[in-house]
Design a protein around this motif. Structure first.
Motif, PDB file in Angstrom:
ATOM      1  N   ASP A  84     -47.450 -15.189   9.237  1.00  0.00           N
ATOM      2  CA  ASP A  84     -46.868 -16.404   8.319  1.00  0.00           C
ATOM      3  C   ASP A  84     -47.601 -17.632   8.270  1.00  0.00           C
ATOM      4  N   LEU A  85     -47.961 -18.070   9.434  1.00  0.00           N
ATOM      5  CA  LEU A  85     -48.861 -19.217   9.498  1.00  0.00           C
ATOM      6  C   LEU A  85     -50.297 -18.981   8.917  1.00  0.00           C
ATOM      7  N   GLN A  86     -50.780 -17.949   9.071  1.00  0.00           N
ATOM      8  CA  GLN A  86     -52.003 -17.625   8.578  1.00  0.00           C
ATOM      9  C   GLN A  86     -51.941 -17.706   7.086  1.00  0.00           C
ATOM     10  N   LYS A  87     -51.111 -17.352   6.361  1.00  0.00           N
ATOM     11  CA  LYS A  87     -50.863 -17.422   5.049  1.00  0.00           C
ATOM     12  C   LYS A  87     -50.667 -18.699   4.433  1.00  0.00           C
ATOM     13  N   LYS A  88     -50.085 -19.555   5.277  1.00  0.00           N
ATOM     14  CA  LYS A  88     -50.043 -21.133   4.788  1.00  0.00           C
ATOM     15  C   LYS A  88     -51.265 -21.598   5.116  1.00  0.00           C
ATOM     16  N   VAL A  89     -52.287 -21.508   6.093  1.00  0.00           N
ATOM     17  CA  VAL A  89     -53.627 -21.714   5.979  1.00  0.00           C
ATOM     18  C   VAL A  89     -54.440 -21.430   4.665  1.00  0.00           C
ATOM     19  N   ALA A  90     -54.299 -20.036   4.473  1.00  0.00           N
ATOM     20  CA  ALA A  90     -54.859 -19.517   3.234  1.00  0.00           C
ATOM     21  C   ALA A  90     -54.827 -20.509   2.072  1.00  0.00           C
ATOM     22  N   SER A  91     -53.334 -20.832   1.944  1.00  0.00           N
ATOM     23  CA  SER A  91     -52.741 -21.242   0.599  1.00  0.00           C
ATOM     24  C   SER A  91     -53.227 -22.989   0.619  1.00  0.00           C
ATOM     25  N   LYS A 104     -45.282 -27.530   6.431  1.00  0.00           N
ATOM     26  CA  LYS A 104     -44.666 -26.387   6.725  1.00  0.00           C
ATOM     27  C   LYS A 104     -45.206 -25.662   7.953  1.00  0.00           C
ATOM     28  N   PHE A 105     -46.569 -25.623   7.752  1.00  0.00           N
ATOM     29  CA  PHE A 105     -47.556 -25.023   8.577  1.00  0.00           C
ATOM     30  C   PHE A 105     -47.473 -25.787  10.029  1.00  0.00           C
ATOM     31  N   GLN A 106     -47.343 -27.148   9.842  1.00  0.00           N
ATOM     32  CA  GLN A 106     -47.373 -27.902  11.056  1.00  0.00           C
ATOM     33  C   GLN A 106     -46.219 -27.548  11.898  1.00  0.00           C
ATOM     34  N   LEU A 128     -61.979 -19.443   9.515  1.00  0.00           N
ATOM     35  CA  LEU A 128     -62.070 -19.009   8.100  1.00  0.00           C
ATOM     36  C   LEU A 128     -62.584 -20.124   7.346  1.00  0.00           C
ATOM     37  N   LEU A 129     -62.327 -21.231   7.430  1.00  0.00           N
ATOM     38  CA  LEU A 129     -63.031 -22.179   6.683  1.00  0.00           C
ATOM     39  C   LEU A 129     -64.645 -22.170   6.624  1.00  0.00           C
TER      40      LEU A 129
END
Length: 321
Positions: free
Chosen positions: A147-154, A202-204, A225-226
């Motif tokens: 769930d948190l990785q998805k927020k990073v991608a977004s 929301k990620f934080q 990823l970056l």
């Protein structure tokens, strides 16, 4: 007492005030591409060289693909892990506006390009290896990440990957060309600024709840990823801009916005680039203020809207002091 089968959303009981303030900001900013007089840019378009026209078309085609990924895949994945019912409502708004963004590029194409040219643009989008690779990288995280990785991608998509494309209309705007195309891009940037900041917030919240060892593991993953995305983005930028001579300044702009994405996530900047290093013409254009349009012939990005200021660095630390 009967068992609750489905709970109604109650906007009079707010668990997270950021949900409410973001909803209000996004609805105040609502816009549609049909209100922007794109045909007024035709004279400027005709004055561009064939190489410039192709570059602009490819840039906008690439942006269309990324907005499509975000509206069709990204928001659906993020809604699987909402913390509040109001967050899901905000994500619904974001998904709709990403669809508005994608449609807006087609409005530009239909104004500036012939049917045959539009078909070639979308063929290029479908087959460009670097564009398809970044869509694949992001979408694989959406499909298989936590769930948190998805927020990073977004956040990377909203605050970093769009900007290789946003550079072009902002550059032309600074040189008094294609102002209505740029108006749409400024409206989109204004939306993306809120989207990236909100999802980063929301990620934080989730990140701060992790044990320290899991935080370190996730930080290592998000920086890797970056790096992967930036390496691919350099190649994409070179293909778009080498023949125009803008590649290096676009890469500077990308690194600056990569740092902004990291700030959204509550992480330390990676690159040395600051706003002072970016072409000042483009930085001036990125300001999201309202254009001074005639009420009868043109409608700028302030129509029926409250005043919305450009994002400041402090905005990327929203609610987490």
């Amino acid at each position: 007492m009967a068992k609750t089968y489905y709970a109604a959303i109650n906007w009079n009981e707010i668990e997270d005030i950021i949900d409410k303030s973001t909803w209000e900001k996004l609805t105040e900013q609502f816009w549609l591409d049909t209100r922007i007089p794109l045909s007024n840019d035709l004279d400027d378009w005709r004055s561009l060289s064939d190489a410039e026209k192709e570059m602009v078309s490819h840039v906008l085609g690439g942006l269309t693909l990324l907005d499509t990924v975000q509206s069709e895949s990204g928001m659906a994945q993020l809604k699987d892990a909402v913390r509040t019912p109001h967050e899901e409502a905000v994500l619904n708004n974001i998904a709709f506006m990403e669809s508005v963004h994608a449609k807006s590029y087609s409005s530009i194409f239909s104004t500036l390009n012939t049917k045959a040219e539009i078909e070639k643009i979308f063929e290029w989008v479908d087959t460009n290896p670097y564009l398809q690779k970044k869509a694949e990288i992001i979408n694989e995280v959406y499909k298989n990440g936590s769930d948190l990785q998805k927020k990073v991608a977004s956040v990377y998509l909203e605050t970093f990957l769009f900007y290789s494309g946003f550079y072009t209309p902002l550059h032309y705007l600074g040189n008094n060309k294609l102002p209505n195309v740029a108006e749409i891009i400024k409206l989109i940037i204004r939306d993306e600024s809120v989207h990236g900041t909100y999802i980063g917030y929301k990620f934080q919240l989730g990140f701060n709840e992790l044990p320290e060892t899991e935080q370190e593991s996730l930080k290592e993953w998000l920086y890797n990823l970056l790096f992967e995305l930036y390496e691919n983005e350099e190649k994409y930028t070179a293909e778009l801009y080498d023949h125009i001579g803008w590649t290096e300044e676009v890469n500077t702009f990308l690194r600056y916005n990569a740092n902004k994405a990291l700030m959204n996530l509550g992480q330390d900047p990676l690159f040395p680039d600051t706003a002072d290093d970016v072409n000042p013409i483009v930085m001036n254009g990125i300001s999201t203020g309202t254009s001074n349009h005639d009420f009868f012939s043109q409608v700028g990005n302030g129509y029926l809207l409250g005043t919305v200021e450009a994002m400041q660095d402090s905005d990327y630390l929203i609610g987490l002091d």
